[in-house]
Design an enzyme around this catalytic site. Structure first.
Site, short mmCIF file in Angstrom:
data_model
loop_
_atom_site.label_atom_id
_atom_site.label_comp_id
_atom_site.label_asym_id
_atom_site.label_seq_id
_atom_site.Cartn_x
_atom_site.Cartn_y
_atom_site.Cartn_z
N SER A 17 0.83 -1.20 0.00
CA SER A 17 0.00 0.00 0.00
C SER A 17 0.88 1.26 0.00
O SER A 17 1.78 1.38 -0.83
CB SER A 17 -0.95 -0.05 1.20
OG SER A 17 -2.01 0.85 1.06
N ASP B 148 -9.75 -4.64 -5.42
CA ASP B 148 -9.03 -4.08 -4.27
C ASP B 148 -9.93 -3.18 -3.42
O ASP B 148 -9.90 -3.24 -2.20
CB ASP B 148 -7.82 -3.29 -4.79
CG ASP B 148 -6.98 -2.72 -3.69
OD1 ASP B 148 -6.03 -3.40 -3.25
OD2 ASP B 148 -7.25 -1.59 -3.24
N HIS C 191 -8.26 -5.17 -0.45
CA HIS C 191 -7.00 -4.49 -0.12
C HIS C 191 -6.37 -5.03 1.17
O HIS C 191 -5.16 -5.29 1.21
CB HIS C 191 -7.23 -2.99 0.02
CG HIS C 191 -5.97 -2.21 0.15
ND1 HIS C 191 -5.10 -2.01 -0.90
CD2 HIS C 191 -5.41 -1.60 1.23
CE1 HIS C 191 -4.06 -1.30 -0.49
NE2 HIS C 191 -4.22 -1.04 0.80
#
EC number: 3.1.2.2
Length: 288
Positions: A97, A214, A269
């Site tokens: 991320s 995601d 995610h």
């Protein structure tokens, strides 16, 4: 001959025990901590016993909102001895991320780094635009219109996410106020631009992992160096200006066959570092 056969199991054992894997450095994402890598660490240890693993336990949770360059410089102090001790063997980076952008900053500002493979795991490498859960968690009282104004004001521009907030309708504002990504991309040239590109190109392999489900990175193709144009249509990596002009070395890296891109459906995610299938199919092979 019989004596050699008797020695064979011992020799095979010695060879097996001599396998030495490169150290792995892990950098977490926004509003997270090194604990997000607990399962990934288990996967690595099981697949490659004896691997030295270094999860960066810095800028956890709300502290991840600190300015991006501050995070880069402080984390660099932590990983520099690890990189130095690895010597010619080199190290691997797995960066998740927001951590993927931090790792880009590390690569571009470390002239003697020996990073073999940089695995960017669902990272907004070309910026973030959109009120996904990622943004709402970071700035819960701000809507997209307000966020545009917040990030493009001098007082707030040092907030980490504002350093890579990229409004496709206000490119000049992005260049003026985003304190991190324009410099990282060499969209704004300065006296260190050539060195940043040279440092990035010390990298042997770049692995980009992301996917359409995601629900946090927006657009999700930012994890593959894609991004929106002014019509909010996604422009893929090879059609991006920074690729075509090779501003920081992306085209050069691709030209030597050093970029691998994985589009993985069905992964939310928060699940990327915990997903064993993702590890087995898209990460494990690069950690030799």
């Amino acid at each position: 001959m019989r004596g050699y056969l008797l020695l064979l199991p011992l020799l095979l054992c010695l060879v097996d025990n001599s396998v030495s894997y490169k150290p792995v450095i892990l950098v977490h994402g926004l509003l997270s901590s090194s604990k997000s890598f607990d399962k990934l660490i288990q996967f690595i240890k099981k697949a490659h016993p004896g691997t030295d693993i270094y999860p960066v336990d810095m800028f956890n949770h709300l502290k991840s909102l600190n300015p991006m360059w501050k995070q880069v410089y402080e984390i660099r102090k932590y990983i520099s001895p690890i990189i130095k001790n690895a010597g010619l063997k080199g190290v691997h980076l797995i960066c998740y991320s927001q951590g993927g952008l931090i790792c880009r900053g590390l690569l571009e500002t470390m002239p003697e780094h020996n990073v073999d493979t940089f695995i960017a795991l669902s990272s907004p490498l070309m910026g973030q635009y959109g009120m996904t859960l990622y943004v709402q968690k970071a700035l819960p009282l701000v809507n997209i219109s307000a966020l545009q104004e917040v990030c493009y004001r001098k007082f707030f521009k040092e907030i980490s996410i504002c350093g890579y907030w990229r409004d496709p309708h206000r490119y000049e504002k992005y260049l003026e106020y985003s304190a991190f990504l324009p410099k990282l991309n060499n969209e704004l040239l300065d006296s260190n631009s050539t060195e940043r590109k040279r440092n990035f190109l010390r990298l042997r392999k770049l692995v980009l992992i992301g996917g359409p489900d995601d629900e946090v990175i927006a657009p999700w193709q930012s994890s593959h160096f894609g991004f929106y144009n002014e019509k909010e249509e996604v422009v893929n990596m090879k059609d991006q200006m920074v690729y075509q002009k090779d501003t920081f070395g992306l085209q050069s890296l691709d030209g030597r066959g050093a970029i691998t891109i994985y589009s993985v459906p069905g992964v939310l995610h928060a699940s990327w570092p915990n997903n064993q299938t993702v590890f087995k199919n898209y990460i494990e092979k690069w950690l030799t």
